[in-house]
Write a protein that holds these residues in place. Sequence first.
Motif, PDB file in Angstrom:
ATOM      1  N   MET A   1       0.831  -1.186   0.000  1.00  5.64           N
ATOM      2  CA  MET A   1       0.000   0.000   0.000  1.00  5.64           C
ATOM      3  C   MET A   1       0.873   1.246   0.000  1.00  5.64           C
ATOM      4  O   MET A   1       1.984   1.258   0.505  1.00  5.64           O
ATOM      5  N   LYS A   2       0.331   2.308  -0.542  1.00  2.14           N
ATOM      6  CA  LYS A   2       1.062   3.564  -0.611  1.00  2.14           C
ATOM      7  C   LYS A   2       1.321   4.086   0.799  1.00  2.14           C
ATOM      8  O   LYS A   2       0.447   4.107   1.643  1.00  2.14           O
ATOM      9  N   LYS A   3       2.541   4.556   1.030  1.00  2.41           N
ATOM     10  CA  LYS A   3       2.885   5.051   2.345  1.00  2.41           C
ATOM     11  C   LYS A   3       2.191   6.380   2.598  1.00  2.41           C
ATOM     12  O   LYS A   3       2.081   7.231   1.716  1.00  2.41           O
ATOM     13  N   LEU A   4       1.720   6.577   3.831  1.00  7.71           N
ATOM     14  CA  LEU A   4       1.056   7.816   4.211  1.00  7.71           C
ATOM     15  C   LEU A   4       2.116   8.769   4.731  1.00  7.71           C
ATOM     16  O   LEU A   4       2.694   8.569   5.784  1.00  7.71           O
ATOM     17  N   LEU A   5       2.419   9.808   3.970  1.00  5.23           N
ATOM     18  CA  LEU A   5       3.414  10.771   4.351  1.00  5.23           C
ATOM     19  C   LEU A   5       2.833  11.753   5.355  1.00  5.23           C
ATOM     20  O   LEU A   5       1.636  12.034   5.380  1.00  5.23           O
ATOM     21  N   LEU A   6       3.686  12.299   6.221  1.00  5.27           N
ATOM     22  CA  LEU A   6       3.234  13.232   7.229  1.00  5.27           C
ATOM     23  C   LEU A   6       2.524  14.411   6.594  1.00  5.27           C
ATOM     24  O   LEU A   6       1.483  14.859   7.069  1.00  5.27           O
ATOM     25  N   PRO A  64       5.679   2.352   9.501  1.00  4.30           N
ATOM     26  CA  PRO A  64       5.970   3.791   9.394  1.00  4.30           C
ATOM     27  C   PRO A  64       4.747   4.626   9.066  1.00  4.30           C
ATOM     28  O   PRO A  64       4.639   5.774   9.506  1.00  4.30           O
ATOM     29  N   GLU A  65       3.802   4.062   8.322  1.00  2.00           N
ATOM     30  CA  GLU A  65       2.586   4.798   7.981  1.00  2.00           C
ATOM     31  C   GLU A  65       1.744   5.052   9.231  1.00  2.00           C
ATOM     32  O   GLU A  65       1.242   6.156   9.460  1.00  2.00           O
ATOM     33  N   MET A  66       1.614   4.019  10.052  1.00  2.00           N
ATOM     34  CA  MET A  66       0.868   4.169  11.300  1.00  2.00           C
ATOM     35  C   MET A  66       1.583   5.130  12.237  1.00  2.00           C
ATOM     36  O   MET A  66       0.961   6.023  12.844  1.00  2.00           O
ATOM     37  N   LEU A  67       2.886   4.980  12.380  1.00  2.00           N
ATOM     38  CA  LEU A  67       3.649   5.846  13.271  1.00  2.00           C
ATOM     39  C   LEU A  67       3.597   7.301  12.812  1.00  2.00           C
ATOM     40  O   LEU A  67       3.565   8.224  13.643  1.00  2.00           O
ATOM     41  N   ALA A  68       3.572   7.509  11.498  1.00  2.00           N
ATOM     42  CA  ALA A  68       3.470   8.877  10.984  1.00  2.00           C
ATOM     43  C   ALA A  68       2.141   9.510  11.382  1.00  2.00           C
ATOM     44  O   ALA A  68       2.075  10.698  11.720  1.00  2.00           O
ATOM     45  N   TYR A  69       1.075   8.720  11.349  1.00  2.00           N
ATOM     46  CA  TYR A  69      -0.224   9.249  11.747  1.00  2.00           C
ATOM     47  C   TYR A  69      -0.231   9.592  13.239  1.00  2.00           C
ATOM     48  O   TYR A  69      -0.714  10.661  13.639  1.00  2.00           O
ATOM     49  N   LEU A  70       0.305   8.716  14.062  1.00  4.19           N
ATOM     50  CA  LEU A  70       0.342   9.003  15.499  1.00  4.19           C
ATOM     51  C   LEU A  70       1.190  10.231  15.791  1.00  4.19           C
ATOM     52  O   LEU A  70       0.844  11.055  16.650  1.00  4.19           O
TER      53      LEU A  70
END
Length: 711
Positions: A1-6, A64-70
Motif C-alpha cells: 500500500m502507498k505510504k502515508l506521508l506526514l 511507518p505509515e501508522m507511526l506517521a499518523y500518530l
Amino acid sequence: MKKLLLAGVLLSVSAVALAQGNRPAAAGAPQPPRAAKKPHTVPSPNGAREDAYYWLRDDTRKNPEMLAYLKAENDYADALLAPLKPLEDRLYAEAVSHIKQDDSSVPYRRNGYWYQSRYAAGANYPIMERRKGSADAPAELLFDQPAMAKGHNFFALSDMEISPDNRLAAFATDTVGRRQYVVRIKDLATGQLLPDTITDAEPNLVWADDNRTLMYIAKDPTTLRGYKVMAHVLGTAPATDRVLYEEKDDTFQMSINRTSDDRFWCVRVESTVSDEQRCAPLATPAALTLFAPRARDFRYQADHMGTRWIVKTNRDAKNYKLVTLADADAAKGVAAWRDLTPASDTVFIEDFTPFAGFVAIDQREGGNRMIRLLGDDGRSTPVKADEPAYQMSLSINAEPAKTDWVRYSYASLVTPTTTYEVNARTGERRTLKVAPVPGYDPANYVTERVWAPARDGTKVPVSIVYRKGTKRDGTAPLFQYAYGSYGISTDPAVDPARLPLLDRGVVYALAHIRGGQEMGRGWYDDGHLLNKKNTFTDFVDVTRYLVAQKYAAPGRVAAMGGSAGGLLMGAVANIAPKDYAVMVAQVPFVDVVTTMLDASIPLTTFEYDEWGNPAQKAYYDYMLSYSPYDNVTRQGYPAMYVGTGLWDSQVQYYEPAKWVARLREMKTDSNPLVFRVNMEAGHGGKSGRFERYRQNAEAQAFVLQQLKVAQ
C-alpha cells in the motif's frame, strides 16, 4: 500500500473537513490530521463489518505509515494545546505542591525484619529497605529503584518476595510498559544478582520453604495470558523449569499466593463467574490438591489459619459469605463447609484476613466500604466512621498469626488516607500515619453523599466534594468521574491532582454507577453483559440530577473515564453529547466488537462473561448497539481529550486511534478533539510518581478551558 506521508496527514481543513461536514477551523489555527481510509472487512459468525481504519493496527508497532499518523496527532495536540502550557505548568506545580517530596511508607514486620519504602525529594521512584529486629535499626538497602530506572523511558518493579531465610529477594521488572516481566533474584548478603533470569512472567512470585524453589506464572508472549505455574530451582536453566499447573481454559486467569499462616501456597484460577483453587504445603510445593472443583456461577477464595480453612464464597450467598472447615474435613469438600457469616442482601463481603482467634472482614454496605471484626466467639464489631461517604480497607497485615492488631486505611474525599491499627481484643485504636498533603486543610472542603434517580427508578450513590464557598445556585462547573465495569468499585479519597480544580470552584462528583460493586453483586449484574447499557444511562442520569439540583450549570459539565471507563465516555458521547461540554477518555476501550472477536488480543478470552462472546448473536447484536466506535454518527460531539499508550497491553493503542479517526470524519461540530499518544508507555501511562501529574495537568488545562473556568 502507498505510504502515508506526514504532509499527507496534515490535510487542508477546507479540502477535507468541509466535504465531510465539519465546520472549518479559524484561519491560522492548527489543522487536525486525517487518517487514510482503506477497505477492510472484519468477519464474524454473525455478519461482516467494514472497518476503513483497521490498518492502524500494527502488532509490531513499527509500521511507518501508522507511526506517521500518530506523530501527526501528537504534533497537532502540541500545537493546539500550546497556549495552555502556562496553565498546565501551574496545575502541575499546584498538584505537586501537595505531595510530600521525601515521603515514606508505614513500616511493617515480617519474619524478623521491618520493611519500608521511601522517596527522596524529587525522586520518581522509591528506595526499598528493611531493618532487622526493630523499626529503628540501621537500614539495609534492598532496591534502589531510581538507580534501576536510569536509562529506561519506563520502569516498574511490580513484585518483590523475600525467601523464608531472609537471604534472597526475587523481583519482577518491566522496562517497556507491556507488562511482560523479567524475574531476577538478588543475594541480599552480597548485593549481587544471581544469573537466573526468567522472561515473559507475571509479577506474582512465591518461595517454597527450601529457599531454593521459586514458583512463578509464565505468560503467553502473544496473548500475554498467564497460563502455567512453574517451579524454578536456583542455578538451573529456566528452560528446565517444572510445570506445576497449566490452565487450558483461556477464559480463566491465575494467581499464586501464600496462605496467611505461611503453611500453604495456592494456585487460584478465576473467571468472571467461576473460581478454582489448588493448594499444597510449602514444604512440598508440587503436591497441589484441588480445594473445590469449578462450576459456573460458583466463586470462592480460601485462606488458612491455625487448624482450619476460611473461605469467602457466593454459594447460596449472592453477596458472599464466610465459611470454615477443619483441616481434617478438607477432603470432604463443600459438604464440610460451615457458615461463619450469614448471607445478606445488603452487606457485600469484599475481602478478609484470618487472624488467630478472629477474622477481619472488608465489606460494603450502603455504598461505603468498611471493616468488621468477627471473633471466634461470634462477637461482631464494626469499625466506625464519621463521614457520609468514605472507604476503609485492610492494609498490610503481614503476620496475622502473631498479633491482635489489625491494620487498615481510612479515606474520604476530604480526609487524607490514614493508616490505623485497632486491637481486636481491647478495641484500642492507634494512628500510624496520616498521608501528608502539604498546603491542604480539610476544613476548607465539604463532602456529601447524594442518591441520584436513574431512569428505571434505581437510586445511584454519588460522592461529591467541593470547596467551601462554592455556590450551589446552578452556576458552578462540574467534573464527573466514573468507571463502572468488572465489579470494580470507585472509592473516595483525597487526590492532590483534584485540589487545583476544587480551588477554582469546580464541583467534583464520583458516580458509583452500575457495573461496579458499591451496592453489592447485584449492582454488578445489572451493569454487565446484556445489562451493560445501565452503566451508560446511570452516568447520564447522575449528570442530569446534579444539574437539576443546582450543583452545576448546564453546559459546564466535564466527564472523565479511563480504560473500561473510556468505553463509558465513548458510549455517553454517542447517546448524550449535549449534556457535556468536554470529555476526557484515557486508554479507552472503544472498539468492543472487533476486539472481542479476536482471541489473540490480550484479555479478550478472559472477558466473555463481562461483555459477552460475540460469536453468539444475542451478544454480538447487543455489543454492536453500544460499541462507541461502531456508533459514531454525524452529529455534534463535546470537546474531547483522548489519551493512549503505544505499548498498552490492556487496551491496544489502535482502538482509540481508530475511534479518533472516525470521530474526525463524522462529527459536525467545531469543538477541539485532542489525541495524545504516549509513545513510551502502556496502560498506566508513564512510570514514576510525578509523571501522572504532568500528564493529568495537560488534560486538566484543556478541561478548564472548555468549562470557561478562571485560570
